[in-house]
Motif scaffolding. Structure first.
Motif, PDB file in Angstrom:
ATOM      1  N   GLY A 143      -0.664  -0.091  11.585  1.00 11.80           N
ATOM      2  CA  GLY A 143      -1.573  -0.267  10.466  1.00 11.80           C
ATOM      3  C   GLY A 143      -1.024  -1.184   9.392  1.00 11.80           C
ATOM      4  N   PRO A 144      -1.870  -1.568   8.429  1.00  8.33           N
ATOM      5  CA  PRO A 144      -1.423  -2.457   7.347  1.00  8.33           C
ATOM      6  C   PRO A 144      -0.497  -1.742   6.379  1.00  8.33           C
ATOM      7  CG  PRO A 144      -3.656  -1.711   6.929  1.00  8.33           C
ATOM      8  CD  PRO A 144      -3.293  -1.206   8.296  1.00  8.33           C
ATOM      9  N   ARG A 145       0.445  -2.506   5.826  1.00  4.97           N
ATOM     10  CA  ARG A 145       1.334  -1.933   4.819  1.00  4.97           C
ATOM     11  C   ARG A 145       1.232  -2.648   3.480  1.00  4.97           C
ATOM     12  NH1 ARG A 145       6.101  -4.798   4.088  1.00  4.97           N
ATOM     13  NH2 ARG A 145       6.570  -6.417   5.622  1.00  4.97           N
ATOM     14  N   GLY A 146       0.412  -3.688   3.417  1.00  9.10           N
ATOM     15  CA  GLY A 146       0.246  -4.379   2.147  1.00  9.10           C
ATOM     16  C   GLY A 146      -0.843  -5.419   2.201  1.00  9.10           C
ATOM     17  N   GLY A 147      -1.163  -5.994   1.053  1.00  6.00           N
ATOM     18  CA  GLY A 147      -2.177  -7.034   0.960  1.00  6.00           C
ATOM     19  C   GLY A 147      -1.708  -8.165   0.072  1.00  6.00           C
ATOM     20  N   PHE A 148      -2.246  -9.365   0.313  1.00  5.15           N
ATOM     21  CA  PHE A 148      -1.795 -10.579  -0.354  1.00  5.15           C
ATOM     22  C   PHE A 148      -3.007 -11.386  -0.786  1.00  5.15           C
ATOM     23  CE2 PHE A 148      -0.151 -14.923  -0.481  1.00  5.15           C
ATOM     24  CZ  PHE A 148       1.094 -14.771  -1.077  1.00  5.15           C
ATOM     25  N   GLY A 149      -2.959 -11.931  -1.994  1.00  8.79           N
ATOM     26  CA  GLY A 149      -4.084 -12.736  -2.456  1.00  8.79           C
ATOM     27  C   GLY A 149      -3.965 -13.094  -3.924  1.00  8.79           C
ATOM     28  N   ASN A 150      -5.110 -13.265  -4.570  1.00  5.67           N
ATOM     29  CA  ASN A 150      -5.172 -13.679  -5.962  1.00  5.67           C
ATOM     30  C   ASN A 150      -5.767 -12.562  -6.808  1.00  5.67           C
ATOM     31  OD1 ASN A 150      -4.470 -16.312  -4.935  1.00  5.67           O
ATOM     32  ND2 ASN A 150      -6.629 -16.566  -4.410  1.00  5.67           N
ATOM     33  N   ALA A 151      -5.463 -12.586  -8.092  1.00  9.53           N
ATOM     34  CA  ALA A 151      -5.943 -11.523  -8.975  1.00  9.53           C
ATOM     35  C   ALA A 151      -6.377 -12.100 -10.315  1.00  9.53           C
ATOM     36  CB  ALA A 151      -4.854 -10.473  -9.186  1.00  9.53           C
ATOM     37  N   LEU A 152      -7.261 -11.372 -10.977  1.00  7.87           N
ATOM     38  CA  LEU A 152      -7.665 -11.671 -12.344  1.00  7.87           C
ATOM     39  C   LEU A 152      -7.423 -10.436 -13.205  1.00  7.87           C
ATOM     40  CD1 LEU A 152     -11.092 -13.463 -11.732  1.00  7.87           C
ATOM     41  CD2 LEU A 152      -9.011 -14.552 -12.601  1.00  7.87           C
ATOM     42  N   LEU A 153      -6.954 -10.650 -14.411  1.00  8.70           N
ATOM     43  CA  LEU A 153      -6.871  -9.608 -15.423  1.00  8.70           C
ATOM     44  C   LEU A 153      -7.782 -10.032 -16.570  1.00  8.70           C
ATOM     45  CD1 LEU A 153      -2.983  -9.085 -15.671  1.00  8.70           C
ATOM     46  CD2 LEU A 153      -4.588  -7.981 -14.099  1.00  8.70           C
ATOM     47  N   SER A 154      -8.531  -9.091 -17.124  1.00  8.20           N
ATOM     48  CA  SER A 154      -9.489  -9.468 -18.165  1.00  8.20           C
ATOM     49  C   SER A 154      -9.581  -8.429 -19.273  1.00  8.20           C
ATOM     50  CB  SER A 154     -10.876  -9.671 -17.559  1.00  8.20           C
ATOM     51  OG  SER A 154     -11.820  -9.941 -18.579  1.00  8.20           O
ATOM     52  N   ARG A 155      -9.735  -8.922 -20.497  1.00  9.34           N
ATOM     53  CA  ARG A 155     -10.070  -8.076 -21.630  1.00  9.34           C
ATOM     54  C   ARG A 155     -11.570  -8.112 -21.898  1.00  9.34           C
ATOM     55  NH1 ARG A 155      -5.213  -9.471 -25.284  1.00  9.34           N
ATOM     56  NH2 ARG A 155      -3.822  -7.711 -24.897  1.00  9.34           N
ATOM     57  N   LEU A 156     -12.271  -9.027 -21.248  1.00 11.82           N
ATOM     58  CA  LEU A 156     -13.702  -9.193 -21.453  1.00 11.82           C
ATOM     59  C   LEU A 156     -14.475  -8.479 -20.349  1.00 11.82           C
ATOM     60  CD1 LEU A 156     -13.742 -13.022 -22.251  1.00 11.82           C
ATOM     61  CD2 LEU A 156     -13.696 -11.138 -23.882  1.00 11.82           C
ATOM     62  N   TRP A 173       0.827  -1.194   0.000  1.00 15.38           N
ATOM     63  CA  TRP A 173       0.000   0.000   0.000  1.00 15.38           C
ATOM     64  C   TRP A 173       0.870   1.257   0.000  1.00 15.38           C
ATOM     65  CZ3 TRP A 173      -3.116  -3.034  -1.631  1.00 15.38           C
ATOM     66  CH2 TRP A 173      -3.834  -3.993  -0.935  1.00 15.38           C
ATOM     67  N   GLY A 174       0.445   2.233  -0.759  1.00 17.46           N
ATOM     68  CA  GLY A 174       1.187   3.484  -0.843  1.00 17.46           C
ATOM     69  C   GLY A 174       2.151   3.539  -2.006  1.00 17.46           C
ATOM     70  N   ASP A 175       2.522   2.372  -2.567  1.00 18.03           N
ATOM     71  CA  ASP A 175       3.377   2.323  -3.742  1.00 18.03           C
ATOM     72  C   ASP A 175       2.519   2.144  -4.998  1.00 18.03           C
ATOM     73  OD1 ASP A 175       5.575   2.528  -2.161  1.00 18.03           O
ATOM     74  OD2 ASP A 175       6.109   0.395  -2.231  1.00 18.03           O
ATOM     75  N   THR A 176       3.130   2.297  -6.140  1.00 22.08           N
ATOM     76  CA  THR A 176       2.417   2.046  -7.389  1.00 22.08           C
ATOM     77  C   THR A 176       1.980   0.591  -7.444  1.00 22.08           C
ATOM     78  OG1 THR A 176       3.737   3.713  -8.544  1.00 22.08           O
ATOM     79  CG2 THR A 176       2.612   2.080  -9.908  1.00 22.08           C
ATOM     80  N   SER A 177       0.715   0.363  -7.752  1.00 17.81           N
ATOM     81  CA  SER A 177       0.181  -0.995  -7.812  1.00 17.81           C
ATOM     82  C   SER A 177       0.792  -1.746  -8.989  1.00 17.81           C
ATOM     83  CB  SER A 177      -1.341  -0.954  -7.968  1.00 17.81           C
ATOM     84  OG  SER A 177      -1.839  -2.232  -8.303  1.00 17.81           O
ATOM     85  N   ARG A 178       1.414  -2.878  -8.694  1.00 14.76           N
ATOM     86  CA  ARG A 178       1.998  -3.676  -9.766  1.00 14.76           C
ATOM     87  C   ARG A 178       0.919  -4.338 -10.612  1.00 14.76           C
ATOM     88  NH1 ARG A 178       6.366  -7.043  -6.369  1.00 14.76           N
ATOM     89  NH2 ARG A 178       4.667  -6.920  -4.850  1.00 14.76           N
TER      90      ARG A 178
END
Length: 214
Positions: free
Chosen positions: A55-68, A25-30
Motif C-alpha cells: 500500500g501507499p506510504r505517502g503522497g507528493f505534490g503541491n499545496a496552498l495555504l490561505s488566510r482568505l 501517511w500515518g505521521d503528523t501532517s507537516r
C-alpha cells in the motif's frame, strides 16, 4: 518545517504556494502543522502516492495555504498519459492546483525538469487550462524553465519577477525558474528572498488589478 513557519510569519502573505510537498501517511501532517501554527487553511491534493506492494506510504505534490476564504479547489493533470512513479524524476506526475477566491483563481504548479519535451507539453496543457478559467488568475511555482523560454513579449500575461531573477540553486542561484504568471489586467511585483529552508529561493509576490486597487 521551522524555516517555513518562520518565513511565512515574517512575510505574512494572504496565500502561500508550496511545491514538492512530501507527506508521509500515518505521521503528523507537516502541511497541516505549518497551517495551524501560522493561522492558515491548507489545500494539499497529492499528484501521486508512493509506497510498497502492501500500500501507499505517502503522497507528493503541491499545496496552498490561505488566510482568505475560497469557494472551489481544482486540480488538473499536466503529464499525459499518466505514469507509475518508480522513484525517478522522469516518472513523476505533474499537476496544477487552483483555488478560487471570489472571481480570482490562485494556483500552484511544478513542471518537469529533465525532459524538455514533457515540460513543453505540460506548458501547452497549462496554457489551455488557464484559458478555460472563468475569471482572472495568477499562478506561482517552479516552472523549471525561464518565462522567456515559453512566453514572448507579445503575450498579454503578466510575469514577475521582471526582469528575471535567478532562484535556483539557493546557495548560488543561476536559474530563473521560480516566478508568477497572471492573466491580463493583473499587475505583479515580486521580491526574491534570501531565506533558509529550501534548495530554491523563496519569492514574495504582490498582485493587484490594474483598474481597481489591490
Amino acid at each position: 518545517m521551522d524555516n517555513v513557519v518562520d518565513l511565512v510569519r515574517e512575510t505574512d502573505p494572504q496565500v502561500v504556494s508550496l511545491v514538492e510537498v512530501d507527506e508521509t501517511w500515518g505521521d503528523t501532517s507537516r502541511i497541516e502543522a505549518v497551517a495551524e501554527q501560522c493561522g492558515y487553511t491548507s489545500v494539499f491534493a497529492p499528484i501521486f502516492e508512493y509506497g510498497q506492494e502492501h500500500g501507499p506510504r505517502g503522497g507528493f505534490g503541491n499545496a496552498l495555504l490561505s488566510r482568505l476564504p475560497f469557494s472551489i479547489v481544482r486540480q488538473r493533470q499536466l503529464v499525459w498519459p499518466s505514469t507509475v512513479y518508480d522513484g525517478s524524476e522522469p516518472s513523476e506526475l505533474r499537476s496544477v492546483t487552483f483555488a478560487k477566491f471570489g472571481s480570482l483563481w490562485v494556483g500552484t504548479t511544478h513542471l518537469p525538469r529533465g525532459d524538455a519535451e514533457a515540460r513543453a507539453a505540460a506548458l501547452r496543457r497549462l496554457t489551455s487550462i488557464t484559458g478555460e478559467l472563468d475569471g482572472e488568475w495568477l499562478l506561482c511555482g517552479d516552472f523549471n524553465t525561464p518565462a522567456s523560454s515559453w512566453l514572448s513579449s507579445s503575450d498579454s500575461v503578466s510575469v514577475a519577477p521582471r526582469p528575471a531573477v535567478p532562484t535556483y540553486p539557493a546557495d548560488e542561484p543561476v536559474e530563473a525558474i521560480d516566478y508568477c504568471v497572471a492573466s491580463p489586467g493583473i499587475v505583479l511585483n515580486a521580491k526574491v528572498l534570501d531565506a533558509a529552508g529550501s534548495d530554491h529561493l523563496a519569492v514574495l509576490f504582490e498582485a493587484r488589478a490594474s483598474d481597481h486597487g489591490d
